[in-house]
Structure formats: structure tokens, C-alpha cells
Design an enzyme around this catalytic site. Structure first.
Site, PDB file in Angstrom:
ATOM      1  N   TYR A 151       2.709  -3.222 -17.264  1.00 48.30           N
ATOM      2  CA  TYR A 151       1.521  -2.973 -18.087  1.00 48.30           C
ATOM      3  C   TYR A 151       1.839  -2.325 -19.427  1.00 48.30           C
ATOM      4  O   TYR A 151       0.986  -2.250 -20.301  1.00 48.30           O
ATOM      5  CB  TYR A 151       0.490  -2.143 -17.307  1.00 48.30           C
ATOM      6  CG  TYR A 151      -0.328  -3.018 -16.381  1.00 48.30           C
ATOM      7  CD1 TYR A 151      -1.182  -3.986 -16.889  1.00 48.30           C
ATOM      8  CD2 TYR A 151      -0.211  -2.907 -15.004  1.00 48.30           C
ATOM      9  CE1 TYR A 151      -1.911  -4.820 -16.056  1.00 48.30           C
ATOM     10  CE2 TYR A 151      -0.931  -3.735 -14.145  1.00 48.30           C
ATOM     11  CZ  TYR A 151      -1.778  -4.688 -14.685  1.00 48.30           C
ATOM     12  OH  TYR A 151      -2.484  -5.522 -13.861  1.00 48.30           O
ATOM     13  N   GLU A 164       3.793  -4.949  12.828  1.00 45.32           N
ATOM     14  CA  GLU A 164       3.774  -5.933  11.727  1.00 45.32           C
ATOM     15  C   GLU A 164       2.503  -5.826  10.893  1.00 45.32           C
ATOM     16  O   GLU A 164       2.556  -5.747   9.678  1.00 45.32           O
ATOM     17  CB  GLU A 164       3.891  -7.358  12.297  1.00 45.32           C
ATOM     18  CG  GLU A 164       3.793  -8.422  11.216  1.00 45.32           C
ATOM     19  CD  GLU A 164       3.746  -9.846  11.750  1.00 45.32           C
ATOM     20  OE1 GLU A 164       3.469 -10.741  10.948  1.00 45.32           O
ATOM     21  OE2 GLU A 164       3.988 -10.070  12.941  1.00 45.32           O
ATOM     22  N   ASP A 170       3.933 -10.460  15.678  1.00 50.37           N
ATOM     23  CA  ASP A 170       3.332 -11.681  16.217  1.00 50.37           C
ATOM     24  C   ASP A 170       4.450 -12.546  16.805  1.00 50.37           C
ATOM     25  O   ASP A 170       5.580 -12.509  16.309  1.00 50.37           O
ATOM     26  CB  ASP A 170       2.640 -12.492  15.109  1.00 50.37           C
ATOM     27  CG  ASP A 170       1.330 -11.853  14.650  1.00 50.37           C
ATOM     28  OD1 ASP A 170       0.786 -11.020  15.396  1.00 50.37           O
ATOM     29  OD2 ASP A 170       0.853 -12.190  13.538  1.00 50.37           O
TER      30      ASP A 170
END
Length: 353
Positions: A95, A181, A234
Site C-alpha cells: 500500500y 485444518e 479433512d
């Protein structure tokens, strides 16, 4: 800091010498994304080989002249920050001149290239990354500015500190660390007060692929407490990939492997074999996409899978079924099955790989 300043001065001196000899200045950086530059070491994970291939960022070539200029620009910003002992996030740097840099990813890549070129860890360059990870459970520490942080008494998680190197006085009575996760599962375990129920523990989530600070914190906790570290992911190729990043590191950050990887990480769940064992209904599982198949095939070829025969077996089960499952699938057994039955049983009877 004098080492950092000297390293930058050496680069600039090289540029000036080339100009004095009427030659076009060149910056040489290691080829960070090439698997041929990576070796696998059981005790460290993926690390960059000393004699790795390099690429040249030339100032006289239209393809790389802009990148050359941006590298010098960011080097000058780092030099000023180290001199004045101030810090900036990668976002601050972007920025400071969005038109010049064009995108955040350009800034991120250049900072990693500079870190690799100077052989200096990114945090020593006074560049911080914005943190997305959370930590909760039996842990307290003091931040660099003296702020005391207690993760134990809070019903909400604490954001992973943006300067992990600076934290000190870490204390914990935790028996293990659980890396989760996904944010949703992490919040669910938090609501169920999981970190106090079974035995005191520390829970961490990188909310998907972990950022540098989350990985640094996991490593710091391992160095400080040497307690078991388990992952809850997962049962899909993406979850396995994320777990491998914590355990063995990533190709693009292999030059920093010694500070980032934790090879003792264990796979607690969700294992593909658990789905069969728990009689999870096939309708609750998700069919593989072509992308899943490719990702899994690429993971199976990686050097670290060969030394993990039990992981290999799980990946074969996943490949054969072509089905994946999210951790939330356990709610099909019962709403609090994860925290009440699944995790306590796994931890008690050693159901990890």
C-alpha cells in the site's frame, strides 16, 4: 541487524560495480519453485540443496527489468526499516505504492526472493506478514512489547502473534498440541471446551493453508515444550497437503525449512480408513474431482511419502475409493461425536499415524 545491512550493502555494491564497468547489473536468486533444487531429509523435511539452480534478474532485459527495479525498491525499504528498527507488514509495503507494485502477490514473491538471496529469514528483514491463524487452550506468553497473553481463560481464540520470534516466557501444562485444518471445526471444539475436557492441550488453526506465523508458532511450541503434535484434517488431498506443509514444509519456503518444519507431527484424523471403520454412509461422502485426482497423484510421488508406509496405505484407500470427506461428516454419527467420542478415543488408544 548489522548482518542484514551488510548483506544489502553487498548487493548494492555489486550493482554499482557493474555500472562502473559499463555492464548491466544483474541480481541472482535461487530457483525456489523447482523440485530439482529440493532434497528431502527425514529430520528437517524439504530443504534447498546448497548447489541449487539460480535465475538471473537482469536490468537490461525487458522481461525482468521491472522486477529488478522493484527488488531494489523493496531492498531500500528494508534497509531503512532495519536501520530505524521499525517493522512493516507485506500489506504496508504494497500500500505504500500500489500503482508501482501492481499486486500484493508481486510484493510477497519479491520479499521471499530477497530473503532467499540474502540467506536471511524474513522476520530479520523487519517484514511481518498479516496473521490469519488462531491459538487457544493451555498456553500463556509475553509479546515483544510486554503484553501478557493468556489463551487459557478465553472462550474465544487468540490471534497468532505477528512477530512470533519476539514472544517469550511461554508456559503451558498441555499434554499435546492439536492442529486443526479448518476454522469451523476449531470453533466447534472451542465451543465444546475440548481443550479442558480430555486433558489440557493447545489448539491451533491456520484456517486452511497455514501462513508463515502459524507455522513459526507451531515450531516454537515444539521447541519449547516437546509434546506430541497431532493434526486434524479433512480426509481429502487438500487436507493431506496442508498437513505435509506443517510437517515437511513447502517447496517455495524450503530455504527456511530449519525454522519452519516440525517432522514429529502425527496424522490423527480424519483418516480414510476411519470412514470405513465408522460405517460412514456413502451418501455423506463427496466424489473426487479431476483436480483431487491430480493432487493426490502428485502427493503420492513425493519423496516423504516413501518413508511413511502407513500414510501411503491411507492415500491408497483414498485413491481407490475416489471419495473424500470433511471432518463435519462425523456429525452424521452424532452432533458432538468429534469432541465426545472420536478425539478422546483416538488420543487414548493411539489412533494416529
Amino acid at each position: 541487524s548489522s548482518e542484514v545491512l551488510e548483506a544489502i550493502e553487498n548487493v548494492i555494491q555489486g550493482v554499482l560495480q557493474s555500472l562502473a564497468q559499463k555492464k548491466a547489473p544483474v541480481l541472482t536468486v535461487a530457483n525456489r519453485t523447482d523440485w530439482r533444487n529440493i532434497e528431502f531429509k527425514d529430520s528437517v523435511g524439504l530443504q534447498m540443496i546448497p548447489a541449487c539452480t539460480t535465475k538471473q534478474i537482469r536490468s537490461d532485459c525487458p522481461q525482468s527489468a521491472r522486477r529488478f527495479a522493484l527488488m531494489l525498491k523493496i531492498l531500500s525499504m528494508i534497509y531503512k526499516m532495519v536501520q530505524s528498527n521499525t517493522y512493516a507488514t507485506k500489506r504496508d509495503i504494497f500500500y505504500s505504492d500500489t500503482l508501482l507494485f501492481g499486486s500484493q502477490s508481486v510484493v510477497d514473491q519479491i520479499i521471499n526472493d530477497i530473503s532467499c538471496m540474502l540467506k536471511i529469514p524474513r522476520r530479520s528483514l523487519h517484514v511481518l506478514s498479516t496473521t490469519k491463524g488462531f491459538v487457544a487452550g493451555n498456553l500463556s506468553y509475553t509479546e515483544e512489547d510486554g503484553t501478557k497473553v493468556n489463551c487459557t481463560c478465553s472462550a474465544t481464540a487468540v490471534t497468532v502473534p505477528s512477530n512470533v520470534q519476539g514472544i517469550k516466557n511461554l508456559t503451558s501444562h498441555a499434554k499435546f498440541i492439536l492442529i486443526v485444518e479448518k476454522d469451523a471445526t476449531f470453533q466447534r471444539l472451542l465451543d465444546d471446551n475440548f481443550f479442558n475436557k480430555v486433558s489440557p492441550c493447545i489448539m491451533i488453526t491456520g484456517r486452511g493453508i497455514p501462513d508463515l506465523n502459524t507455522r513459526l508458532l507451531v515450531r516454537k511450541l515444539w521447541d519449547s515444550f516437546q509434546i506430541p503434535i497431532f493434526t486434524l484434517m479433512d480426509a481429502d488431498p487438500h487436507g493431506v497437503e496442508i498437513m505435509c506443509v506443517y510437517k515437511y514444509g513447502s517447496v517455495s519456503m524450503s530455504f527456511e525449512a530449519h525454522h519452519l518444519t516440525v517432522p514429529s507431527v502425527k496424522w490423527l484424523g480424519l483418516l480414510p480408513s476411519d470412514l470405513e471403520r465408522l460405517n460412514i454412509c456413502k451418501d455423506a461422502l463427496i466424489p473426487f474431482t479431476k483436480q483431487d485426482e491430480n493432487k493426490l497423484a502428485s502427493i503420492q510421488k513425493r519423496p516423504y511419502i516413501a518413508c511413511q508406509p502407513l500414510w501411503k496405505k491411507e492415500l491408497e484407500i483414498m485413491a481407490a475409493s475416489k471419495l473424500k470427506a470433511e471432518i463435519q461428516v462425523l456429525t452424521s454419527v452424532s452432533s458432538d461425536y468429534l469432541s465426545r467420542v472420536y478425539l478422546p478415543n483416538k488420543l487414548q488408544f493411539g489412533g494416529w499415524l
